[in-house]
Scaffold this active site. Structure first.
Site, PDB file in Angstrom:
ATOM      1  N   LYS A 183       0.889  -1.153   0.000  1.00 31.91           N
ATOM      2  CA  LYS A 183       0.000   0.000   0.000  1.00 31.91           C
ATOM      3  C   LYS A 183       0.929   1.205   0.000  1.00 31.91           C
ATOM      4  CE  LYS A 183      -1.561   2.809   2.464  1.00 31.91           C
ATOM      5  NZ  LYS A 183      -1.395   4.320   2.445  1.00 31.91           N
ATOM      6  N   GLY A 240       4.902   3.627  11.228  1.00 28.04           N
ATOM      7  CA  GLY A 240       4.232   4.923  11.236  1.00 28.04           C
ATOM      8  C   GLY A 240       3.772   5.313  12.620  1.00 28.04           C
ATOM      9  N   SER A 241       2.694   6.063  12.674  1.00 32.02           N
ATOM     10  CA  SER A 241       2.216   6.626  13.933  1.00 32.02           C
ATOM     11  C   SER A 241       1.503   5.589  14.797  1.00 32.02           C
ATOM     12  CB  SER A 241       1.252   7.784  13.647  1.00 32.02           C
ATOM     13  OG  SER A 241       0.031   7.289  13.105  1.00 32.02           O
ATOM     14  N   GLY A 245      -1.127   2.757  13.426  1.00 35.31           N
ATOM     15  CA  GLY A 245      -0.734   1.374  13.678  1.00 35.31           C
ATOM     16  C   GLY A 245      -1.726   0.645  14.559  1.00 35.31           C
ATOM     17  N   GLU A 264       5.646  -1.042  13.709  1.00 30.91           N
ATOM     18  CA  GLU A 264       6.669  -0.295  14.428  1.00 30.91           C
ATOM     19  C   GLU A 264       6.164   1.132  14.495  1.00 30.91           C
ATOM     20  OE1 GLU A 264       9.434   2.604  14.205  1.00 30.91           O
ATOM     21  OE2 GLU A 264      10.274   1.313  12.637  1.00 30.91           O
ATOM     22  N   CYS A 301      12.380   7.517  13.666  1.00 33.32           N
ATOM     23  CA  CYS A 301      11.696   6.847  14.776  1.00 33.32           C
ATOM     24  C   CYS A 301      12.601   6.706  15.988  1.00 33.32           C
ATOM     25  CB  CYS A 301      11.172   5.488  14.332  1.00 33.32           C
ATOM     26  SG  CYS A 301      12.419   4.442  13.548  1.00 33.32           S
ATOM     27  N   GLU A 392       5.204  11.720  21.917  1.00 29.43           N
ATOM     28  CA  GLU A 392       6.197  12.026  20.889  1.00 29.43           C
ATOM     29  C   GLU A 392       5.848  13.332  20.178  1.00 29.43           C
ATOM     30  OE1 GLU A 392       8.222   9.856  16.990  1.00 29.43           O
ATOM     31  OE2 GLU A 392       6.173   9.329  17.578  1.00 29.43           O
TER      32      GLU A 392
END
Length: 531
Positions: A183, A240-241, A245, A264, A301, A392
Site C-alpha cells: 500500500k 508509522g504513527s 498502527g 513499528e 523513529c 512524541e
C-alpha cells in the site's frame, strides 16, 4: 516514466475515480504526475493474484528466491538518477540522504539473499523415531518454518526506500516465501512506483509467479482498511504513527480469522545522562545531541525526544549548551506541509504545558515547510504528573527532565511507555550505582545504548528494532536485520511423513547441506533411517 497507475502483478491498472498528486516540500508546489487510487475491484484482483502466486512461490527454492532479491537490488540501482530526483522532489530530503537510503535498501535485499542461499534460517529440527521405546513408541517428528501467505506492507512516510516499497518488510516477506502487496505511501507515490517497476522486472527476469508483488496507490485510509480486512491476506507490516498502527492492529484482530500486524510505531527514545558524565562531558554531549535531535529534521523513529538526568551543575551546563548548539543548526525541510504543521502544533502544545520552560526555540526566518527546532526543560515531579509530556513530538524537539534524585529517575523510567531505544550516558565507574535505573530502562526498550546516540540503526543480524508496546505491536520481533524474516513464518511439523515427500530441508539426505538440530545435536550430516 511514472504512470500514476496501480501495479496488479505484472499488469498496470487505473480503474479508480480518486486521484491525487505528491508534493515537493522544498519548492512548496505539487508534483506533476496524477496518481489513481486503487479501486475495490483492483484490491481484490491484487489479493487474488497474490494468493494464487503463494501456492507456487512458497515452494521455490531458497537459491532462486535469493536470485530474485539480488535482481531487485540490481534493478533499483539501474533506475539511476530518475529514482534519486523523484525521491528528492517528493520528500525535500537531500540527494546524499537519497543515495544513502538506496544503498541501505539494496544492502537489506542482498543480506536476505545471502540468508536464503545458506538456508539454515528455516530452523529445521528433527527428532527421529524410537519404535522400541517403552511404554509407547516415539514417532518421527520434523519441524521447520514455513511462510504465512500474502503479506500487506504499508509504505512509511519518513523512509521512502528503506521502509517502503522494497524496504525491510517487503524484503523479509519475499525472502520468507510470502507474496507482497504494498500500500504505497501517498507522499512518495512516484518513488514507490519506480521501485515497483524494479521489483516486477526482477520477478520477470527470475521467472517468479505473476502476483508475487503488487503496488497499490492510496490517498487516504480506505485502501489499507480493505486490504487488512481481506480474508486472503495473512499478515501486515507497518511503520508509522501510534494511532494508525493501532487502528490496523484493531482491524486485524477483529477479523473472523485474526492475523498478525507487525507495526513499528512511535518512540521518544529516552536518554539518561548520569552525573559524572554530565560533569565531565557536557560540552561534547551537547554538540553530539544537538546533531542527533536535528538529524533528518528529527524525522527518525529513533530521534532522542527525551533526556533525563539528575539535578546538578553538569546537567544545567549540558542543557544550556544543548540549547546554544541546536540554534546554530540551520532549519531543514520536513517531508510534507502536513508533517510540518503537525510538528508545529505538537511542539506548541508541549511548550505550553505547566512548568515547562523553553530553553531554545529557533525564531529566525525560515523557508516554507522547514522546522524550527526547540529544546525544553521540566522538573521530574511535573513530568511524573503530566502524561502529555510523555508524547512524541515528531520533529527536531527534545525535552530535558531534571530529576531530584536517583529514586525519582528510576520511577520515571519505570513509568515510561515502551520504546525502541534507551540510552545510558555514563562513566563506567558510575554504572554500578544506578542498577535500578538501568534495569527499569531495559524493561521498557528493545535496544539499550551506551555512550552513543539512538539515531542510526545498523542493519545487521544482532540489531533489535522493536520494543514493548507502543514501540511495536509485538516486542518479540525486530523490523530490521535478517531476523525480521521470522515475522512472516510459522512453525510446522511433519509426523511419520515419508522421506520422499518431505521438504528438502527435512529429508534424511539433507540435500541443501544446511545445519539442522537432529536429536538435539546441531548437524549437517545425513540421517541413517535405520538408526
Amino acid at each position: 516514466m511514472i504512470t500514476g497507475k496501480n501495479f496488479i502483478g505484472n499488469s498496470t491498472s487505473a480503474k479508480g475515480t480518486i486521484t491525487y498528486q505528491t508534493f515537493n516540500p522544498q519548492q512548496n508546489i505539487p508534483n506533476t504526475t496524477t496518481f489513481v487510487e486503487a479501486s475495490k475491484e483492483e484490491i481484490n484482483e491484487a489479493v487474488a493474484l497474490a494468493s494464487a502466486a503463494y501456492e507456487t512461490y512458497r515452494t521455490i527454492s531458497g537459491t532462486k528466491k535469493a536470485a530474485f532479491l539480488n535482481a531487485i537490488a540490481d534493478e533499483i540501482l539501474a533506475l539511476g538518477d530518475l529514482l534519486i530526483h523523484t525521491y528528492c522532489s517528493e520528500t525535500g530530503l537531500p540527494e546524499g540522504r537519497a543515495k544513502g537510503e538506496r544503498g541501505r535498501t539494496m544492502g537489506q535485499l542482498r543480506s536476505f539473499a545471502n540468508l536464503l542461499e545458506e538456508g539454515s534460517w528455516v530452523d529445521a529440527i528433527i527428532d527421529t523415531a524410537l519404535p522400541d521405546r517403552t511404554p509407547a513408541p516415539k514417532p518421527d517428528i520434523r519441524k521447520m518454518l514455513i511462510p504465512l501467505g500474502p503479506v500487506v506492507v504499508f509504505g512509511a512516510s519518513n523512509f521512502p526506500l528503506a521502509y517502503s516499497t522494497a524496504g525491510g518488510d517487503t524484503a523479509a516477506a519475499l525472502a520468507a516465501g510470502c507474496p507482497v502487496i504494498v500500500k504505497s505511501h501517498p507522499m512518495h507515490a512516484g518513488t514507490g512506483e519506480l521501485v515497483a517497476t524494479a521489483i516486477l522486472k526482477a520477478a520477470e527476469k527470475t521467472k517468479m509467479p505473476n502476483g508475487v508483488f503488487s503496488n497499490l496507490n492510496s490517498s487516504g485510509i480506505e485502501v489499507g482498511v480493505q486490504l487488512v480486512k481481506h480474508p486472503k491476506v495473512k499478515a501486515v507490516g507497518f511503520t508509522g504513527s501510534i494511532n494508525a498502527g493501532r487502528a490496523l492492529f484493531n482491524l486485524a484482530s477483529q477479523r473472523p480469522e485474526p492475523i498478525p500486524v507487525f507495526a513499528e510505531m512511535g518512540s521518544i527514545n529516552p536518554v539518561i545522562i548520569l552525573p559524572q558524565a554530565a560533569s565531565n562531558r557536557h560540552a561534547s554531549l551537547a554538540k553530539t545531541y544537538a546533531a542527533s535531535i536535528s538529524l533528518g529534521t528529527g524525522q527518525f523513529c529513533t530521534n532522542p525526544g527525551l533526556i533525563l538526568g539528575l539535578k546538578s551543575d553538569g546537567l544545567k551546563e549540558f542543557t544550556n549548551l544543548l540549547a546554544e548548539e541546536i540554534l546554530k543548526i540551520d532549519p531543514s525541510c520536513m517531508l510534507h506541509p502536513q508533517i510540518e504543521a503537525n510538528y508545529s502544533k505538537n511542539k506548541a502544545a508541549a511548550l505550553e504545558q505547566p512548568q515547562v520552560q523553553t530553553k531554545a526555540s529557533y525564531d529566525g526566518a525560515i523557508a516554507s515547510n522547514h522546522a524550527a527546532q526547540a529544546i525544553a526543560i521540566v522538573d521530574g515531579n511535573s513530568f511524573l504528573k503530566n502524561p502529555n509530556l510523555h508524547k512524541e513530538v515528531f520533529g527536531p524537539y527534545s525535552l530535558v527532565v531534571e530529576c531530584e534524585n536517583a529514586n525519582q529517575l528510576a520511577t520515571i523510567v519505570a513509568g515510561l511507555e515502551g520504546q525502541l531505544t534507551g540510552t545510558i550516558i555514563a562513566e563506567e565507574t558510575e554504572l554500578s550505582d544506578y542498577k535500578e535505573v538501568i534495569q527499569n530502562l531495559s524493561n521498557r526498550v528493545g535496544r539499550i545504548i551506551y555512550n552513543g546516540v539512538p539515531t542510526g540503526v545498523e542493519v545487521c543480524p544482532a540489531m533489535m528494532h522493536g520494543g514493548p508496546y507502543p514501540a511495536s505491536t509485538d516486542s518479540r520481533f525486530t523490523a530490521v536485520g535478517i531476523d525480521s524474516i521470522k515475522r512472516w513464518v510459522r512453525p510446522f511439523s511433519y509426523q511419520d511423513w515419508p522421506n520422499a515427500l518431505l521438504p528438502n530441508e527435512l529429508k534424511n539426505e539433507n540435500p541443501l547441506n544446511i545445519t539442522r538440530l537432529v536429536n538435539n545435536v546441531p548437524s549437517k550430516e545425513k540421517i541413517n533411517p535405520s538408526t
